[in-house]
Enzyme design. Structure first.
Site, mmCIF file in Angstrom:
data_model
loop_
_atom_site.group_PDB
_atom_site.id
_atom_site.type_symbol
_atom_site.label_atom_id
_atom_site.label_comp_id
_atom_site.label_asym_id
_atom_site.label_seq_id
_atom_site.Cartn_x
_atom_site.Cartn_y
_atom_site.Cartn_z
ATOM 1 N N GLY A 18 1.008 -1.033 0.019
ATOM 2 C CA GLY A 18 0.257 -0.203 -0.077
ATOM 3 C C GLY A 18 1.393 1.422 0.300
ATOM 4 O O GLY A 18 0.027 2.120 0.046
ATOM 5 N N GLY A 20 2.162 2.168 -3.036
ATOM 6 C CA GLY A 20 2.531 2.698 -3.305
ATOM 7 C C GLY A 20 3.525 2.586 -4.840
ATOM 8 O O GLY A 20 4.041 3.475 -5.917
ATOM 9 N N LYS A 21 3.651 1.391 -4.123
ATOM 10 C CA LYS A 21 5.207 0.360 -5.286
ATOM 11 C C LYS A 21 4.749 0.654 -6.968
ATOM 12 O O LYS A 21 5.264 1.098 -7.825
ATOM 13 C CB LYS A 21 5.375 -0.662 -5.319
ATOM 14 C CG LYS A 21 5.731 -0.300 -3.386
ATOM 15 C CD LYS A 21 6.034 -2.492 -3.500
ATOM 16 C CE LYS A 21 5.082 -3.452 -3.192
ATOM 17 N NZ LYS A 21 4.088 -3.410 -2.149
ATOM 18 N N THR A 22 3.209 0.353 -7.221
ATOM 19 C CA THR A 22 2.947 -0.150 -8.658
ATOM 20 C C THR A 22 3.194 1.274 -8.970
ATOM 21 O O THR A 22 3.381 1.751 -10.101
ATOM 22 C CB THR A 22 1.589 -0.555 -8.612
ATOM 23 O OG1 THR A 22 1.419 -2.107 -8.142
ATOM 24 C CG2 THR A 22 0.794 -0.706 -9.967
ATOM 25 N N SER A 23 2.362 2.646 -7.958
ATOM 26 C CA SER A 23 2.207 3.723 -9.159
ATOM 27 C C SER A 23 3.184 4.319 -9.258
ATOM 28 O O SER A 23 4.017 4.929 -10.388
ATOM 29 C CB SER A 23 0.844 4.403 -7.801
ATOM 30 O OG SER A 23 -0.171 4.259 -8.252
ATOM 31 N N ASP A 45 3.518 -10.166 -8.797
ATOM 32 C CA ASP A 45 2.222 -9.519 -7.084
ATOM 33 C C ASP A 45 1.546 -10.002 -7.476
ATOM 34 O O ASP A 45 0.923 -9.395 -8.740
ATOM 35 C CB ASP A 45 1.963 -8.293 -6.920
ATOM 36 C CG ASP A 45 1.330 -8.331 -5.355
ATOM 37 O OD1 ASP A 45 1.137 -9.268 -5.605
ATOM 38 O OD2 ASP A 45 1.627 -7.183 -5.364
ATOM 39 N N THR A 501 -7.862 1.459 -6.770
ATOM 40 C CA THR A 501 -7.527 0.548 -6.570
ATOM 41 C C THR A 501 -7.945 -0.733 -4.945
ATOM 42 O O THR A 501 -7.919 -1.864 -5.252
ATOM 43 C CB THR A 501 -5.643 0.719 -6.611
ATOM 44 O OG1 THR A 501 -5.410 0.966 -8.068
ATOM 45 C CG2 THR A 501 -4.962 -0.619 -6.357
#
Length: 583
Positions: A18, A20-23, A45, A501
């Site tokens: 949560g 913000g790795k993906t963003s 993931d 998300t």
């Protein structure tokens, strides 16, 4: 540009769920692509939302991102990878071995162990074989939450050691010939991860103590694996020290205190700070704002939109307390506050005089730090994988190894050295903990979504595995699935945030649970700025973005729903946790 350094070809984004790795990985990839580089973003993931952030459906092959020339992405789908891996192992024997033998082989490859090794197999092809990504200047890995990521990064060494010492075919991985062929690839994967000239690991964290502590733990464990080229990215940093708004002041103060007390290991790393953005980070325009925050228009309105909000946690706690015993599980995407919600419910039930066990299956959990002291009637435990593996190994050798000759015992010991053994050992401990709900309340803070589903899906595979190695099955394991499916015994709370998300991910989790025969008891929407009472313009704009997600959860996705506001007082310790329930 507010993004981490991109000197190396391979970039890993990792950290507590949560953060913000993906963003951040997508914003970095987009910025590189728009600077003329060819970029591939890969998600490892099991609970990936990469396709949602980029706005396109992804597969296991590179897919071009519309509106972003030279940017490509793919998802490593663990289930699809497991199916392909299983077929690759079994297919050569079809038509040669009896049908019963083929079915037995397929069963061996049906559990969580196979899902993990198959996903790792795909990961190794991308990292260990340069020809697999030769057309890209940069390969960015958007990795799973910390516990899963560390296991993934540890696997190259673990599997290499296991293959080197193996002499037979007893492993739960099936025929070892399939792995023996991969030894060169796995060795290359280990070397590439450890090369500072080729790989950078970006430790992503929020400006809060728990997130930074987790990042430091990751830093140390990666360094022990020989992966030392690391940088720190502090994401979503809110700062307005001059504001008179209580919530804005609290957010500013918490962030400043956390950064002022950075763990020593993190303080020495190169650091990037990405500011808090008033809108979400889904879509290319939002990702560009993340890369270039100076282009974002500053909001001026102090008015929070009006909305009909769900009630707080206290009604749910009263309803659950009336049952007198059972299991309460908090589930959801990493970083949504499952640990805090679980601890708050446990403290509230303990204060009502119930005996409570608060436990976790999450390898990255911080329950003890959340409670911060003793609460009468409340016992805090953690399922420790290392201890569980040790106990399970001793038990199997004592029972199954007693009747074996030297060769048979050696083969069994070899089997137990497989990293897959950890899945089985942890699963047994999970079943024991659920069993304690017969005589009191057990509150389980579970691992992030993908890992949790793998854990629940392991029931049938575990049964087969334990029959193969032990010949018997603990009663707690036999009763586990019926108990999880019994709404009078187990109450699942899906925890989410009022953002795109987390809500979409929670919806996918709910569907996965339905397929497993488990109906969620309630949904909890955590950390709502809309309900916080803030009048700060930036926070009000963010609060406005919450409305459609709160309404979707309350009106469409849940039978029961509770909402927790963003609180100026940090919900830590018995007093802070009690305040969370009374709001």
């Amino acid at each position: 540009m507010a993004l981490p350094s991109t000197r190396t070809r391979y970039l890993f984004f990792t950290g507590k769920g949560g953060v913000g790795k993906t963003s951040l990985s997508c914003a970095t990839g987009l910025a590189l692509a728009e600077a003329g580089k060819s970029v591939l973003i890969v998600s490892t993931d099991p609970a990936s939302n990469l396709d949602e952030v980029l706005g396109v459906g992804l597969r296991q092959v590179p897919t071009a991102i519309p509106g972003a020339s030279r940017l490509f992405a793919l998802n490593i789908d663990p289930e699809a990878a497991a199916h392909a891996y299983r077929e690759r192992m079994v297919a050569p024997y079809r038509g040669i071995l009896p049908v019963a033998a083929i079915q037995s082989m397929e069963e061996q490859f049906s559990g969580a162990c196979t899902v993990e090794i198959a996903a790792f197999d795909e990961f190794s092809k991308l990292l260990g074989d340069p020809s697999a990504t030769a057309e890209f200047d940069h390969v960015i890995f958007d990795t799973a939450p910390t516990g899963h990521t560390l296991r993934l990064l540890t696997l190259p060494s673990a599997w290499d050691e296991f293959i080197s010492s193996s002499t037979g075919g007893a492993s739960c991985l099936g025929p070892l010939a399939g792995l023996e062929k991969q030894k060169t690839l796995y060795a290359a994967t280990v070397a590439r991860l450890s090369s500072a000239d080729e790989t950078t690991v970006v430790l992503v964290a929020r400006a809060d103590t728990a997130s930074l502590r987790e990042a430091d733990r990751t830093r140390a464990e990666l360094a022990d694996l020989g992966i030392r080229n690391q940088t720190l990215a502090v994401n979503g940093l809110f700062s307005d020290a001059s504001s008179s708004d209580q919530i804005a002041r609290a957010m500013t103060q918490r962030a400043a205190e956390a950064l002022a007390n950075l763990p020593e290991g993190l303080a020495g790393l190169p650091q990037t700070r990405i500011p808090f953005l008033p809108r979400g980070t889904v879509g290319l325009d939002a990702l560009r704002e993340m890369a270039y925050p100076e282009t974002v228009a500053i909001p001026t309105s102090h008015d929070m939109p009006e909305a009909d909000l769900p009630p707080g946690l206290s009604g749910l706690v009263e309803d659950m307390a009336a049952a007198g015993h059972g299991v309460i599980m908090t589930m959801g995407k990493g970083g949504v506050g499952k640990t805090t919600v679980a601890a708050a419910i446990a403290v509230a039930l303990a204060k009502r005089g119930h005996p409570i066990v608060l436990s976790t299956t999450d390898p990255a959990a911080h329950i003890a730090a959340t409670i911060d002291g003793a609460v009468p009637g409340l016992t805090v435990t953690r399922i420790d994988p290392a201890r569980e593996v040790r106990q399970y190994t001793e038990e199997v050798l004592a029972k199954a190894g007693r009747q074996l000759d030297a060769g048979g015992r050696a083969m069994l010991e070899e089997d137990l050295r497989s990293p897959c053994t950890e899945e089985i050992a942890v699963f047994r401990a999970f079943a024991r903990t659920v069993d304690e709900g017969r005589n009191g309340f057990v509150v389980l803070d579970t691992a992030p979504t993908g890992h949790t589903i793998l854990l629940l899906d392991a029931a049938e595979a575990y049964h087969r595995e334990v029959m193969r190695t032990q010949g018997d099955m603990p009663e707690a394991v036999r009763q586990l699935l019926p108990r999880l499916r019994d709404p009078s015994y187990t109450r699942v709370l899906i925890v989410t945030l009022p953002e795109a998300t987390p809500v979409h991910e929670a919806e996918r989790l709910s569907k996965d649970l339905a397929r497993a025969g488990i109906e969620p008891y309630a949904w909890v929407i955590n950390q709502s700025l809309l309900a916080s009472g803030t009048t700060h313009p930036v926070l009000c704009q963010r609060g406005g973005y919450e409305v459609p997600f709160i309404r979707r959860v309350a009106d469409e996705l849940s039978q029961r729903c509770a909402l927790i506001p963003w609180l100026a007082e940090s919900p830590v310790g018995a007093t802070g946790l009690a305040h969370l329930v009374t709001q």
